[in-house]
Design a protein around this motif. Sequence first.
Motif, mmCIF file in Angstrom:
data_model
loop_
_atom_site.group_PDB
_atom_site.id
_atom_site.type_symbol
_atom_site.label_atom_id
_atom_site.label_comp_id
_atom_site.label_asym_id
_atom_site.label_seq_id
_atom_site.Cartn_x
_atom_site.Cartn_y
_atom_site.Cartn_z
ATOM 1 N N UNK A 206 -10.417 15.601 46.016
ATOM 2 C CA UNK A 206 -10.097 16.970 46.437
ATOM 3 C C UNK A 206 -8.601 17.238 46.308
ATOM 4 N N UNK A 207 -7.785 16.252 46.596
ATOM 5 C CA UNK A 207 -6.335 16.403 46.411
ATOM 6 C C UNK A 207 -6.008 16.759 44.975
ATOM 7 N N UNK A 208 -6.576 16.001 44.025
ATOM 8 C CA UNK A 208 -6.294 16.266 42.615
ATOM 9 C C UNK A 208 -6.777 17.657 42.226
ATOM 10 N N UNK A 209 -7.928 18.074 42.754
ATOM 11 C CA UNK A 209 -8.430 19.416 42.443
ATOM 12 C C UNK A 209 -7.506 20.493 42.991
ATOM 13 N N UNK A 210 -7.070 20.340 44.220
ATOM 14 C CA UNK A 210 -6.188 21.334 44.839
ATOM 15 C C UNK A 210 -4.873 21.442 44.073
ATOM 16 N N UNK A 211 -4.298 20.297 43.725
ATOM 17 C CA UNK A 211 -3.016 20.302 43.013
ATOM 18 C C UNK A 211 -3.175 20.884 41.618
ATOM 19 N N UNK A 212 -4.194 20.449 40.889
ATOM 20 C CA UNK A 212 -4.331 20.876 39.492
ATOM 21 C C UNK A 212 -4.724 22.343 39.363
ATOM 22 N N UNK A 213 -5.430 22.874 40.352
ATOM 23 C CA UNK A 213 -5.829 24.277 40.305
ATOM 24 C C UNK A 213 -4.853 25.193 41.040
ATOM 25 N N UNK A 266 14.828 21.299 53.219
ATOM 26 C CA UNK A 266 15.763 22.425 53.042
ATOM 27 C C UNK A 266 17.046 22.070 52.302
ATOM 28 N N UNK A 267 17.386 20.775 52.225
ATOM 29 C CA UNK A 267 18.636 20.397 51.567
ATOM 30 C C UNK A 267 18.521 20.369 50.048
ATOM 31 N N UNK A 268 17.382 19.873 49.529
ATOM 32 C CA UNK A 268 17.251 19.804 48.068
ATOM 33 C C UNK A 268 16.036 20.567 47.536
ATOM 34 N N UNK A 269 15.381 21.318 48.437
ATOM 35 C CA UNK A 269 14.234 22.145 48.085
ATOM 36 C C UNK A 269 13.047 21.334 47.535
ATOM 37 N N UNK A 270 13.033 20.057 47.875
ATOM 38 C CA UNK A 270 11.923 19.204 47.450
ATOM 39 C C UNK A 270 10.667 19.488 48.257
ATOM 40 N N UNK A 271 9.547 19.187 47.655
ATOM 41 C CA UNK A 271 8.246 19.439 48.284
ATOM 42 C C UNK A 271 7.403 18.175 48.150
ATOM 43 N N UNK A 272 6.870 17.703 49.286
ATOM 44 C CA UNK A 272 6.072 16.474 49.296
ATOM 45 C C UNK A 272 4.795 16.747 50.074
ATOM 46 N N UNK A 273 3.653 16.581 49.415
ATOM 47 C CA UNK A 273 2.372 16.942 50.017
ATOM 48 C C UNK A 273 1.510 15.710 50.229
ATOM 49 N N UNK A 274 1.021 15.537 51.455
ATOM 50 C CA UNK A 274 0.243 14.365 51.829
ATOM 51 C C UNK A 274 -1.150 14.790 52.281
ATOM 52 N N UNK A 275 -2.158 14.025 51.868
ATOM 53 C CA UNK A 275 -3.543 14.341 52.210
ATOM 54 C C UNK A 275 -4.169 13.182 52.979
ATOM 55 N N UNK A 276 -5.149 13.494 53.799
ATOM 56 C CA UNK A 276 -5.918 12.485 54.510
ATOM 57 C C UNK A 276 -7.356 12.952 54.603
ATOM 58 N N UNK A 277 -8.286 11.999 54.669
ATOM 59 C CA UNK A 277 -9.706 12.375 54.695
ATOM 60 C C UNK A 277 -10.486 11.482 55.651
ATOM 61 N N UNK A 278 -11.465 12.084 56.298
ATOM 62 C CA UNK A 278 -12.417 11.385 57.170
ATOM 63 C C UNK A 278 -13.378 12.457 57.682
ATOM 64 N N UNK A 279 -14.636 12.108 57.937
ATOM 65 C CA UNK A 279 -15.570 13.128 58.439
ATOM 66 C C UNK A 279 -15.182 13.722 59.792
ATOM 67 N N UNK A 280 -14.260 13.061 60.500
ATOM 68 C CA UNK A 280 -13.788 13.616 61.774
ATOM 69 C C UNK A 280 -12.420 14.268 61.567
ATOM 70 N N UNK A 281 -12.316 15.512 61.987
ATOM 71 C CA UNK A 281 -11.124 16.339 61.783
ATOM 72 C C UNK A 281 -9.862 15.617 62.251
ATOM 73 N N UNK A 282 -9.897 15.075 63.476
ATOM 74 C CA UNK A 282 -8.707 14.448 64.055
ATOM 75 C C UNK A 282 -8.226 13.282 63.219
ATOM 76 N N UNK A 283 -9.148 12.429 62.761
ATOM 77 C CA UNK A 283 -8.752 11.252 61.982
ATOM 78 C C UNK A 283 -8.172 11.675 60.640
ATOM 79 N N UNK A 284 -8.801 12.661 59.997
ATOM 80 C CA UNK A 284 -8.294 13.137 58.706
ATOM 81 C C UNK A 284 -6.884 13.694 58.846
ATOM 82 N N UNK A 285 -6.627 14.475 59.921
ATOM 83 C CA UNK A 285 -5.310 15.064 60.127
ATOM 84 C C UNK A 285 -4.274 13.984 60.434
ATOM 85 N N UNK A 286 -4.648 13.018 61.263
ATOM 86 C CA UNK A 286 -3.709 11.941 61.581
ATOM 87 C C UNK A 286 -3.351 11.144 60.332
ATOM 88 N N UNK A 287 -4.340 10.896 59.463
ATOM 89 C CA UNK A 287 -4.068 10.146 58.236
ATOM 90 C C UNK A 287 -3.138 10.911 57.309
#
Length: 575
Positions: A206-213, A266-287
């Motif tokens: 899903x990460x690759x799909x979100x990024x590529x699209x 904000x200093x170099x305008x870089x963007x770093x996106x991290x994903x996590x997955x698990x059937x439980x919302x809390x675990x996916x968000x923590x990851x």
Amino acid sequence: MHSENFIPGKDASLESSIATMQARLAALGFHVEERSWLNPVDGIWSVHVRDRDCPLLFTNGKGASRLAALASALGEFFERLSCNYFWTHYYLGEQSAQRDFAHYPHERWFQPDESGAWPQELLTPELHRFYNPEGSIAADALVDLNSGATERGICALPYERQRDRASVWFPVNIIGNLYVSNGMSAGNTPEEARTQALSEIFERHIKFRIISEGICLPDVPEEVIARYPRIATGIRALRAAGFGILVKDASLGGEYPVMNVTLLHPDDQGCFSSFGAHPRFEIALERALTELLQGRALDALGGFPEPGFDLDEIASSPNIEIHFVDSSGIISWNFLGDTPDYEFCDWNFSTTTTEDYAWLVDRIHAMGHEIYIADFTHLGVYACRIIVPGMSEIYPVDDLEWENNSVGNHLREAILHLPELDDDECADLLETLNDLGLADQRPVAALIGLAPDAGSFWSDLRVGELKTLLALAIGDEDAIREGCDWIRHFEQLDAGRRRVYRCIENLLNLGDAAPYRNALQQLYGAETLRLAEALLSGESRFFGVAAPGLALHGCDMHQRLLAAYAKLTHSPRAG
């Protein structure tokens, strides 16, 4: 009595998990040391661990606590031991290729017929069409890099198809070329480990799909984040440190168990996106949050690329592969928009590990994919490797034809005997390298599955330099000039050797160098000039490097790697 710590998604306490894995590692003869701890903000920990005897065996762990991070790192260490992943890019040596088994006792070897067609017992007809749609990949391309045993044929391992429990033989070559570490896990129970492996597959797919699209995701409302105080504390701390932190629902309307946390610098305008997955919302968000800072201090969050506009570049295989390696690829500006392509969904799909696993399996089957699982229990800790064709590939399927690592099997013996080759053999190797069309910047050690020692001739030797050295050995002036020109523009080689090639180029251009000898010595030094003249005349070849041979004599790091592998294959549980 000391209380034990349990976290959602784990079927044993952290203390119990850590103690079990540490005891098993010690029994196998591995001395795993904690090398680096990071706790940049409250609720986010990471650790780097590695084997004392072979530093190529290392993993990283992350978690909301010190114990969780250590359990994560040890679990990853065990999954990579159990699945042989630590050795997936390396040649296992002549002895391994000739033993009863190269990888596992239950492996099977399949001989291609003279037509070059893939053996029918491998895979299934559907998977033949998936991996070799044009029928253009010869069966010998499926010989694995690790054994290089072309005479034995194709080594394959059994995987169980979950829909009907059928056993399917997957070539080790396909697993190593396309799936690398995706879908591997170790755990306290099969359901726990399999849930982790399938969650990882969902995360990357899903990460690759979100990024590529360039999909724009909805924000998670602050009141939802507030349900999880530990996560909320970490997010607040990052924002207080001056970073823009976006918390996104990546479930695409409640369809997939994926969350996202994105950092804007904000200093170099870089963007770093991290994903996590698990059937439980809390675990996916923590990851997603802990993945953001795994192995990174706050002052190491600079240097990521700015958001981009070219969606073709963002969706390209090289960019997607960078996102797999360390998430440092380019993100589209579309991703950062204020108008999401999906509504926020306050999802949660399960509450126990049994439910977690069942939901993931059902969801993948509903998507039309098959799930293939190999279980590994021979080291005393349950581990698995899961393949979902069409979903869990990290590299494109056509890499089997164009970037298959089996090419190293055809080159390894000649390269490891390089200084012993006669002129005809040097000419043949040079012709083969040219015919294969390998990129000049490709590292030779990686090509043949060698773990090079730091600072050695092999550590930075590239295909372009190897071709130049072969041209020098046979006196092919045109090829020498072409190689020297490439080396002049490629700076990732030993500076001393680059200076020698620059001197060789000048010697060729000067023709009669005698009138310029004093200037050449002043420019390059007497030793560099001597080396250049010796290489050009054929008096010296390949900088006098010794031939490791297939036994890899003198290659200390590779010998350590083989010694570590022997601990597994010689253990009482290996059979």
